[in-house]
Design an enzyme around this catalytic site. Structure first.
Site, mmCIF file in Angstrom:
data_model
loop_
_atom_site.group_PDB
_atom_site.id
_atom_site.type_symbol
_atom_site.label_atom_id
_atom_site.label_comp_id
_atom_site.label_asym_id
_atom_site.label_seq_id
_atom_site.Cartn_x
_atom_site.Cartn_y
_atom_site.Cartn_z
ATOM 1 N N GLY A 1 9.802 -2.692 7.001
ATOM 2 C CA GLY A 1 9.867 -1.381 7.617
ATOM 3 C C GLY A 1 10.008 -0.251 6.634
ATOM 4 O O GLY A 1 10.715 0.723 6.885
ATOM 5 N N LYS B 1 0.854 -1.187 0.000
ATOM 6 C CA LYS B 1 0.000 0.000 0.000
ATOM 7 C C LYS B 1 0.888 1.234 0.000
ATOM 8 O O LYS B 1 2.055 1.195 0.413
ATOM 9 C CB LYS B 1 -0.934 0.018 1.219
ATOM 10 N N PRO C 1 10.389 -4.731 0.897
ATOM 11 C CA PRO C 1 11.335 -4.502 1.994
ATOM 12 C C PRO C 1 10.596 -4.322 3.313
ATOM 13 O O PRO C 1 9.451 -3.870 3.340
ATOM 14 C CB PRO C 1 12.058 -3.215 1.581
ATOM 15 N N GLY D 1 3.557 -1.488 4.257
ATOM 16 C CA GLY D 1 2.588 -2.367 4.907
ATOM 17 C C GLY D 1 2.806 -3.838 4.657
ATOM 18 O O GLY D 1 1.865 -4.630 4.770
ATOM 19 N N SER E 1 0.085 -6.632 5.429
ATOM 20 C CA SER E 1 -0.538 -7.269 4.275
ATOM 21 C C SER E 1 -0.444 -8.789 4.380
ATOM 22 O O SER E 1 -1.408 -9.505 4.080
ATOM 23 C CB SER E 1 0.133 -6.788 2.988
ATOM 24 N N GLY F 1 7.227 1.364 5.051
ATOM 25 C CA GLY F 1 6.017 2.151 4.869
ATOM 26 C C GLY F 1 5.081 1.594 3.820
ATOM 27 O O GLY F 1 4.136 2.264 3.403
ATOM 28 N N ASP G 1 -2.522 -1.217 10.202
ATOM 29 C CA ASP G 1 -2.577 -1.276 8.736
ATOM 30 C C ASP G 1 -3.235 -2.551 8.210
ATOM 31 O O ASP G 1 -3.453 -2.671 6.999
ATOM 32 C CB ASP G 1 -1.166 -1.173 8.136
#
Length: 322
Positions: free
Chosen positions: A132, A18, A130, A136, A140, A134, A172
């Protein structure tokens, strides 16, 4: 194959990334969490989860035993096996895939939905996102696990209930259960669908990580952005989809770029392409990934996109909205 050997069917699902088109903090709650407002956009890029379902043997729940007496960790350990180096944390109980299965089983027990027989499942994580960053990725993975195990174990929880279960795992997780672009408020669990135009993005993943708790505690982080109405956000999508016009912004960007030079470098690189791409570069979540929306006038120019990827200061991709 031996005639009586157990066989397995395999379910494969995309566990998508995301991005946040903007991200505001609108206040702090009594429980210490922060209220957010954002628009989530799901991408056609992510990890893949493979669920191998053994036809037998199955775990059997003793119907004579009160469900409340079932050892959730033990049952989850019997039912679930994780494969893939990235799927295994130092403690399996801390793994988000395992947490998702455990939380789902606990909800089934609480609602008296736990079947007497449950098939065992091998979950293989094919990791591309990857950690950490941002995007999610872990959330997910957890959401995909909830959705698929709900199906495999025939628990029949509806989407609304699965979102509530997911919120117990992480803020998230609900958006990935919701499964479509959405305006989010609360801690991210209050979701309203929004129709957005298809887009492509140039995404950079700098090799940097800033502790999220440290960011939320940073003295320069704005925590009192005015809450916008859902109708306003829907009507003003031109102000944050392709370009980013005030009041829309990501509150974490100034803090993260001051603490992580690699993120600052990646963002500056994308800002240098804005006049050609006709979009506004920005950061997703609390970093470290940065992205640039691409105008339709450049998305068909494969040579140009390849050049941008090659010249990027870190790993870069061109991805599309789901």
């Amino acid at each position: 194959m031996t005639k009586n050997a157990p066989t397995a069917s395999v379910i494969t699902r995309l566990s998508p990334a995301k991005i946040n088109l903007f991200l505001h903090i609108t206040g702090k709650r009594a429980d210490g969490y922060h209220n957010l407002q954002t628009v989530f956009r799901l991408l056609d890029w992510g990890d893949y989860l493979h669920f191998s379902v053994a036809n037998k043997p199955m775990a059997t729940i003793d119907s004579a035993v009160d469900n409340s007496a079932v050892d959730i960790n033990s049952l989850c350990g019997q039912l679930l096996t994780l494969d893939g180096a990235e799927a295994i944390t130092s403690s399996i109980e801390d793994n988000l895939i395992f947490k998702a299965a455990r939380t789902l089983l606990a909800a089934a027990i609480d609602s008296s939905k736990l079947p007497e027989h449950l098939p065992k499942v091998l979950v293989t994580l094919d990791k591309h996102l990857p950690m950490g960053a941002g995007l999610g990725g872990g959330s997910s993975n957890a959401a995909t696990t909830l959705l698929v195990l709900n199906e495999i174990w025939q628990l029949n929880f509806n989407q609304e209930t699965l979102i509530k279960i997911g919120a117990k795992i992480g803020a998230d997780v609900p958006i990935f259960i919701f499964g479509q672009d959405a305006i989010a408020t609360g801690i991210g669990e209050q979701l309203t669908a929004i129709d957005l135009p298809d887009q492509q993005y140039l995404v950079l993943t700098p090799n940097a990580h800033v502790n999220t708790a440290k960011l939320f505690a940073h003295p320069k982080l704005p925590r009192d952005i005015t809450l916008l109405s859902i109708e306003t956000i829907k009507n003003q999508y031109d102000n944050y989809v392709q370009t980013l016009i005030a009041p829309y912004h990501n509150v974490f960007t100034p803090v993260v770029t001051s603490l992580a030079p690699a993120v600052d470098e990646g963002l500056r690189y994308l800002q240098g392409l804005e006049k050609i791409a006709l979009g506004t570069a920005r950061m997703t979540g609390s970093g470290s990934t940065v992205f640039l929306p691409l105008d339709a006038s450049v998305t068909d120019d494969k040579l140009l996109l390849s050049k941008w990827i090659e010249e990027a200061p870190c790993t870069a991709y061109v991805v599309r909205s789901l």
